[in-house]
Design a protein around this motif. Structure first.
Motif, PDB file in Angstrom:
ATOM      1  N   GLY A  31      -4.281 -24.969 -13.730  1.00 20.97           N
ATOM      2  CA  GLY A  31      -3.349 -23.757 -14.251  1.00 20.97           C
ATOM      3  C   GLY A  31      -2.174 -24.070 -15.087  1.00 20.97           C
ATOM      4  O   GLY A  31      -1.278 -23.500 -15.154  1.00 20.97           O
ATOM      5  N   ARG A  32      -2.228 -25.508 -15.714  1.00 18.60           N
ATOM      6  CA  ARG A  32      -1.273 -25.980 -16.417  1.00 18.60           C
ATOM      7  C   ARG A  32       0.110 -26.253 -15.507  1.00 18.60           C
ATOM      8  O   ARG A  32       1.229 -26.147 -16.306  1.00 18.60           O
ATOM      9  CB  ARG A  32      -0.833 -25.270 -17.770  1.00 18.60           C
ATOM     10  N   THR A  33       0.243 -26.223 -14.345  1.00 15.02           N
ATOM     11  CA  THR A  33       1.402 -26.552 -13.355  1.00 15.02           C
ATOM     12  C   THR A  33       1.894 -28.079 -13.812  1.00 15.02           C
ATOM     13  O   THR A  33       1.247 -28.767 -13.733  1.00 15.02           O
ATOM     14  CB  THR A  33       1.019 -26.420 -11.922  1.00 15.02           C
ATOM     15  N   SER A  34       3.149 -27.878 -14.005  1.00 16.29           N
ATOM     16  CA  SER A  34       3.840 -29.270 -14.756  1.00 16.29           C
ATOM     17  C   SER A  34       5.056 -29.441 -13.934  1.00 16.29           C
ATOM     18  O   SER A  34       5.774 -30.442 -14.506  1.00 16.29           O
ATOM     19  CB  SER A  34       4.141 -28.974 -16.101  1.00 16.29           C
TER      20      SER A  34
ATOM     21  N   ASN B 203       1.046 -26.684 -23.201  1.00 14.95           N
ATOM     22  CA  ASN B 203       1.249 -25.381 -22.789  1.00 14.95           C
ATOM     23  C   ASN B 203       1.527 -25.287 -21.159  1.00 14.95           C
ATOM     24  O   ASN B 203       0.893 -24.689 -20.447  1.00 14.95           O
ATOM     25  CB  ASN B 203      -0.108 -24.661 -22.902  1.00 14.95           C
ATOM     26  N   ARG B 204       2.828 -26.085 -21.006  1.00 13.10           N
ATOM     27  CA  ARG B 204       2.977 -26.228 -19.517  1.00 13.10           C
ATOM     28  C   ARG B 204       3.520 -24.789 -18.944  1.00 13.10           C
ATOM     29  O   ARG B 204       4.209 -24.100 -19.687  1.00 13.10           O
ATOM     30  CB  ARG B 204       4.176 -27.236 -19.631  1.00 13.10           C
ATOM     31  N   LYS B 205       3.012 -24.436 -17.779  1.00 17.12           N
ATOM     32  CA  LYS B 205       3.161 -23.285 -17.267  1.00 17.12           C
ATOM     33  C   LYS B 205       4.638 -22.812 -16.905  1.00 17.12           C
ATOM     34  O   LYS B 205       4.977 -21.721 -17.373  1.00 17.12           O
ATOM     35  CB  LYS B 205       2.360 -23.245 -15.859  1.00 17.12           C
ATOM     36  N   GLU B 206       5.617 -23.830 -16.548  1.00 15.36           N
ATOM     37  CA  GLU B 206       6.901 -23.339 -16.346  1.00 15.36           C
ATOM     38  C   GLU B 206       7.880 -23.615 -17.573  1.00 15.36           C
ATOM     39  O   GLU B 206       9.063 -23.202 -17.293  1.00 15.36           O
ATOM     40  CB  GLU B 206       7.503 -24.298 -15.059  1.00 15.36           C
TER      41      GLU B 206
ATOM     42  N   LYS C 264       8.935 -17.373 -22.477  1.00 13.19           N
ATOM     43  CA  LYS C 264       8.075 -18.299 -22.367  1.00 13.19           C
ATOM     44  C   LYS C 264       7.789 -19.194 -23.413  1.00 13.19           C
ATOM     45  O   LYS C 264       7.711 -18.363 -24.677  1.00 13.19           O
ATOM     46  CB  LYS C 264       6.711 -17.660 -21.928  1.00 13.19           C
TER      47      LYS C 264
END
Length: 281
Positions: A125-128, A72-75, A65
């Protein structure tokens, strides 16, 4: 901590030059657990030559990660590049027709309702990364005058064999789509007053079409006609989706890849020219 993941490659954005990593490609895909993932950095040499990684290859890779991103992108995951291994090419290599039906089983399960949905998912949730249905494409255009593609001026060695690969030229990122997504027609539309989405497209496939079409053209007007026919007229006849990705430095969504299966994946289309685009990548 490094972890091993299996990833179906679905997106290769146009390469960019990094002072730290050289010419690199931001790559996105779907893990065997059904999650979107962004792999970075991967050097462009991985995408050239006989053993190159193609779209819709399954790969195995060691990654961890990312913890140093501004948004701070989730993926986002950093890659141990030497660990990358192709493990399955059944969805990328074919003889007669692209295996859209098999790809659809994995990819279309990831469709989000709208761009507004993705915007909310990022806030929460920082989903990107996401996939949205292009309900209606209104236009494909350039944000500035189309110029002759630059020729590769020099080459670098490929670490995996004796071949040479071109150093990536800096092509202006000028391609964009105007479109409505599914959410534009819902009870709470993405864009009020019927306004369409207007979003830049970073798909490497378009830039390769730009380069390859130029080899058959005598001027930029002819080049644009070919590009427009393929990226707009042709795509209007497909079941078009956009892979969406959040910019690394600002909360702005970009089109990072196109997904365009047959409207009926069980029938071989009369025009097989889409295979050229598919096989470039």
């Amino acid at each position: 901590m490094w972890e091993k993941k299996r990833v179906l490659i679905t997106v290769k954005a146009y390469p960019e030059h990094s002072r730290r990593h050289g010419d690199v490609v931001c790559t996105a895909g779907i893990t065997d657990e059904g999650e979107f993932i962004r792999l970075y950095p991967i050097n462009t040499r991985i995408y050239f030559g006989e053993g190159k990684i193609k779209k819709y290859d399954w790969i195995e890779v060691e990654c961890k990660k990312a913890t140093d991103e501004k948004l701070n992108r989730k993926e986002s995951y950093r890659v141990r590049e030497e660990s990358i291994r192709i493990i399955d090419r059944s969805l990328s290599v074919y003889k007669r027709k692209a295996p859209w039906a098999e790809r659809n089983k994995i990819i279309l399960d990831k469709v989000s309702p709208s761009i507004s949905y993705l915007q909310n998912a990022f806030k929460e949730g920082r989903t990107s990364l996401g996939l949205i249905k292009a309900k209606e494409i209104l236009d494909f255009y350039t944000k500035e005058e189309l110029m002759t593609p630059p020729e590769a001026k020099h080459y670098q060695g490929n670490l995996f064999d004796d071949s040479k690969i071109p150093v990536i030229d800096n092509i202006p990122h000028i391609f964009a789509y105007k479109f409505f997504c599914e959410g534009c027609f819902g009870p709470e539309p993405c864009n009020k007053n019927g306004k369409y989405h207007n979003i830049m497209c970073e798909d490497w496939e378009i830039f390769e079409a730009y380069r390859n079409f130029w080899k058959r053209c005598s001027n930029t007007e002819e080049l644009w006609r070919m590009l427009y026919d393929k990226m707009f007229s042709f795509m209007k006849e497909r079941d078009l989706y956009f892979f969406m990705g959040m910019h690394s430095l600002q909360p702005t969504w970009l089109i990072i890849g196109l997904y365009y299966p047959d409207l009926n994946s069980d029938i071989l289309p009369k025009d097989n020219s889409f295979r050229t685009l598919d096989q470039w990548m």
